[in-house]
Design an enzyme around this catalytic site. Sequence first.
Site, mmCIF file in Angstrom:
data_model
loop_
_atom_site.group_PDB
_atom_site.id
_atom_site.type_symbol
_atom_site.label_atom_id
_atom_site.label_comp_id
_atom_site.label_asym_id
_atom_site.label_seq_id
_atom_site.Cartn_x
_atom_site.Cartn_y
_atom_site.Cartn_z
ATOM 1 N N SER A 56 -2.762 1.981 1.680
ATOM 2 C CA SER A 56 -3.303 1.876 3.036
ATOM 3 C C SER A 56 -2.516 0.840 3.834
ATOM 4 C CB SER A 56 -4.777 1.457 2.994
ATOM 5 O OG SER A 56 -5.542 2.445 2.365
ATOM 6 N N LYS A 74 -13.067 -9.681 6.149
ATOM 7 C CA LYS A 74 -11.683 -9.185 6.052
ATOM 8 C C LYS A 74 -11.383 -8.289 7.251
ATOM 9 C CE LYS A 74 -8.907 -6.826 2.655
ATOM 10 N NZ LYS A 74 -8.984 -5.999 1.452
ATOM 11 N N ARG A 119 -0.910 3.033 -9.545
ATOM 12 C CA ARG A 119 0.377 3.461 -8.996
ATOM 13 C C ARG A 119 1.548 2.866 -9.771
ATOM 14 N NH1 ARG A 119 -1.764 1.682 -3.257
ATOM 15 N NH2 ARG A 119 -2.826 0.394 -4.782
ATOM 16 N N HIS A 139 -5.406 8.409 -2.215
ATOM 17 C CA HIS A 139 -6.847 8.338 -2.521
ATOM 18 C C HIS A 139 -7.415 9.744 -2.720
ATOM 19 C CE1 HIS A 139 -6.904 4.483 0.128
ATOM 20 N NE2 HIS A 139 -7.032 4.083 -1.096
HETATM 21 P P1 ADP Z 1 -8.437 -1.938 -2.792
HETATM 22 O O1 ADP Z 1 -8.726 -2.593 -1.482
HETATM 23 O O2 ADP Z 1 -9.356 -2.308 -3.909
HETATM 24 O O3 ADP Z 1 -6.972 -1.955 -3.185
HETATM 25 P P2 ADP Z 1 -7.971 0.689 -1.921
HETATM 26 O O4 ADP Z 1 -8.787 1.392 -0.921
HETATM 27 O O5 ADP Z 1 -6.641 0.216 -1.493
HETATM 28 O O6 ADP Z 1 -8.825 -0.457 -2.526
HETATM 29 O O7 ADP Z 1 -7.783 1.591 -3.203
HETATM 30 C C1 ADP Z 1 -8.847 2.026 -4.003
HETATM 31 C C2 ADP Z 1 -8.298 2.512 -5.319
HETATM 32 O O8 ADP Z 1 -7.386 3.573 -5.081
HETATM 33 C C3 ADP Z 1 -7.529 1.476 -6.146
HETATM 34 O O9 ADP Z 1 -7.816 1.696 -7.510
HETATM 35 C C4 ADP Z 1 -6.091 1.799 -5.862
HETATM 36 O O10 ADP Z 1 -5.248 1.423 -6.925
HETATM 37 C C5 ADP Z 1 -6.166 3.311 -5.736
HETATM 38 N N1 ADP Z 1 -5.078 3.870 -4.940
HETATM 39 C C6 ADP Z 1 -4.703 3.514 -3.699
HETATM 40 N N2 ADP Z 1 -3.634 4.260 -3.284
HETATM 41 C C7 ADP Z 1 -3.331 5.102 -4.316
HETATM 42 C C8 ADP Z 1 -2.308 6.099 -4.533
HETATM 43 N N3 ADP Z 1 -1.380 6.356 -3.617
HETATM 44 N N4 ADP Z 1 -2.315 6.758 -5.732
HETATM 45 C C9 ADP Z 1 -3.240 6.462 -6.667
HETATM 46 N N5 ADP Z 1 -4.211 5.529 -6.533
HETATM 47 C C10 ADP Z 1 -4.260 4.850 -5.378
#
Ligand code: ADP
Length: 157
Positions: free
Chosen positions: A130, A42, A91, A18
Amino acid sequence: MKTKALYPGSFDPLTMGHLNIIRRAAKLYDELTIGVVSNPSKASMFTLEEREEMLKDALRDLPNVKVDHFSGLLADYVNRMGFDVVVRGLRATTDFEYEIQMAQMNARLFNESVETVFLMTDPQYSFISSSVVKEVHTLGGCIDGLVPDEILKRMVK
Ligand code: ADP
């Protein structure tokens, strides 16, 4: 005119993946808001307040980045706040399948001028999510370097 971008997500917790997207997006747009999704139904590891606090701590050195939260429909929040761009990270092809569906649905709901922009993950972070970080940590595995140090300390607690 200033370009206002939004990077929405759960950030439960914020990972290095992130953070990499945030730093890159902050260079592209005048203002970047990190929109933490509030979804009380959630189960999450950290509360909304904790997630916002951790983001603010980690992003202190980025003057054009701020942290906010929203609930309900992303498009309602985007239209209400007048964002020009929604940033998402990609990703793998599995992300693409989900993201293209959401982006196309949102395109119907956004004000006409709002674009969804995708930034490709830096390969060193492509395996980080996450949920994987939480699972490995809960089972006793090492997640050093995958989340900011401050967040790791809170997870240990
Ligand atoms: P969600 O619950 O919508 O998946 P996240 O908090 O997991 O939200 O992720 C928010 C955004 O960050 C999403 O677009 C996700 O694809 C992106 N993201 C999460 N981890 C990575 C990573 N390691 N590299 C690039 N983008 C990421």
